[in-house]
Structures are given as structure tokens and as C-alpha cells.
Scaffold this motif. Sequence first.
Motif: not given
Length: 323
Positions: A204-211, A225-228, A232-240
Motif C-alpha cells: 500500500x505505501x512503501x513510506x508507510x512501511x518504513x514509518x 500510550x504514545x507507542x500505540x 495506529x496513525x502510521x498503520x491506518x494511514x499506510x493502508x488508506x
Amino acid sequence: MPWWDEARPRLAVSSCLLGAPVRYNGAHSRDRFLTGPLSRHVDWTPVCPEMEIGLGAPRPAMRLRTDGHLVTRDGGRDLTRDMVALAERRLPELDEIDGYVLKSRSPSCGLLKLPRYASGRPGERSDGQPVDHDGRGIFAALLLDAYPDLPVEESGRLNDPVLREHFVERVFAQARLRAFFAADWRSRDLVAFHSRHKMQLLAHSPEGYRETGRIVARAGGRPRADLEGDYRRAFTAALAVRAGRGRHTNALQHVLGFLSDVLDPTRRHDILTAIDAYRKGQTPLTVPIALLRHHAEGEHFDYLATQTYLAPFPNDLLLRNNL
């Protein structure tokens, strides 16, 4: 099987799409895919904003105005305040859903290109025709404001096989993510979760994969909490990001790269041929995926065989069969 793989997606949906007779004319808009194949694998939360603000069915038709108001077609009633109050009460109840399917072309639920009518501003047309088609349903707009990362789609667009596949893939990934973070997880568990999703993220997103990889690499010692939140933000943004043919081809070649050393030339050539045929639009994605999964399982290569990319949703949904 990891616990998160057993997560059953929770989907909110416009009630009429499940067959409830709640449309303005007392009819329904039953969707065969939602009530058929998909219903076997998800739990539904039906929502009808119009019924929930007490309008009933049948009821007067509604329209959007350019000033953002929702009114009955004859202009006799402004329903904006009622709809906003409903959203303020109802949306927090949907905090644990994994996606939402909205009724297209609905003044309350439509996502895109809804007609908007004059609100009496100077210069607006006054012949009863739409001023433009830039509207979004008022409940849908409030939903997206409240949950900007949530997989949301409207029924009309789900007739497109590419958009349907992408939406369903995101929903099942969201369900796994929800189940994972709902459990008593540790950093090492996040490493395992991320490892199983690497090829899917890459497609879906090579940049998201790296992030996402960078976030996991820095996981040790960080507040949970910070890690989650970051993951969450990076995972959902990549798959979007919708995976096109080129990115799928890249991911397929990455999977093959892991297998190359254990495959004889004939088997490797067969897979390369299938990947190239997919790249050229001559065969569906299911063909190279099936070959890669077969050989990964046959060679007991668990890292590849358990990649979510090879089976991101139940096979009986038949979502990767289109050219």
C-alpha cells in the motif's frame, strides 16, 4: 494463530442497506454484497439518522443547502440542529467500530458530490435547481470529523471492485489492530504484529512501511500510550493508500525474493511468469498470490505463509479475482 487474527470486524451501516424499510419513501436499499457474502464475516451496527431524530418512514424528502443546513425539500423544516445533536450523542457509541458503510446520495449519509441548493445568498440561482454538486451528507461529515482515520465508504462506490477490495481489506486490518491493542500487549507483541503485516503495508505505501518499521524499532522503553498512538496513525494511514498494480507487483517480487533460495528454477519461473501476467493485466492478483502462498506453506516458510498480505480477508469474498 495470533489472537488478533480471530477479530471479527464491527461495521456500522446505513440501516436501509441491510434491508430495513427506512428510506424517505418507506422502501429499502438492500445491498447484496453487504447482506450476502460480507455478512457472514462481520457484525453490523445499523444506523438511520433520519429515523433516530424521529422523522419516521415515509417522510418528506430532504436536501442540503449551500450554507450547510439540512432542510425538507419544501423548506418548511430545518433539521440541522437535530442532526448535529444526534451525532453528538450517537458517534461516541461507535468508538469501537472498524468501518462504516453509508448510503450514497443521501443528504444525511452521502459522502461525495451531493447536490446543494440555494440558501438565499446573493448571486445564487433561485430556479430550484442545484447550485453545485459539492455536498456531503451532514451526518457523514460529522462522522469523518470525529473519526478521520476510520475506513468509510458509501454504497454506490462499493460497486467498483477495486474500491470494494480496498475498503474490505482496510476493515479487516482495522479489526486486527483493534483486537491487538485491546489485549495486554507488550513491545515484543507489537514486533510480531508488525512482522505479519509487513508485506501488506509495503503493497500500500512503501513510506508507510518504513514509518511503521521505525516506530517498532524504537518501541523499547516508550510509554505504551504514545507507542500505540503513533503506530495506529502510521498503520491506518499506510493502508488508506490504495495499492495499485505497480505496488502489488513490487510486493509480490519481495515475497518471491524470500523464497528464491529454496525454489528450483522451474517453480521460480512459474511464479515470475504469473507476477508478470498480473503486472500486464492478463491475470487477477489471486493467481500469483496463490502460487506464493502454496510454496511458502510447502517449504514451511512460516514468516511468509503467515503474512496478512497473502490472505488479508476471507477467501470466499472473492475480492481479488477481478482484472
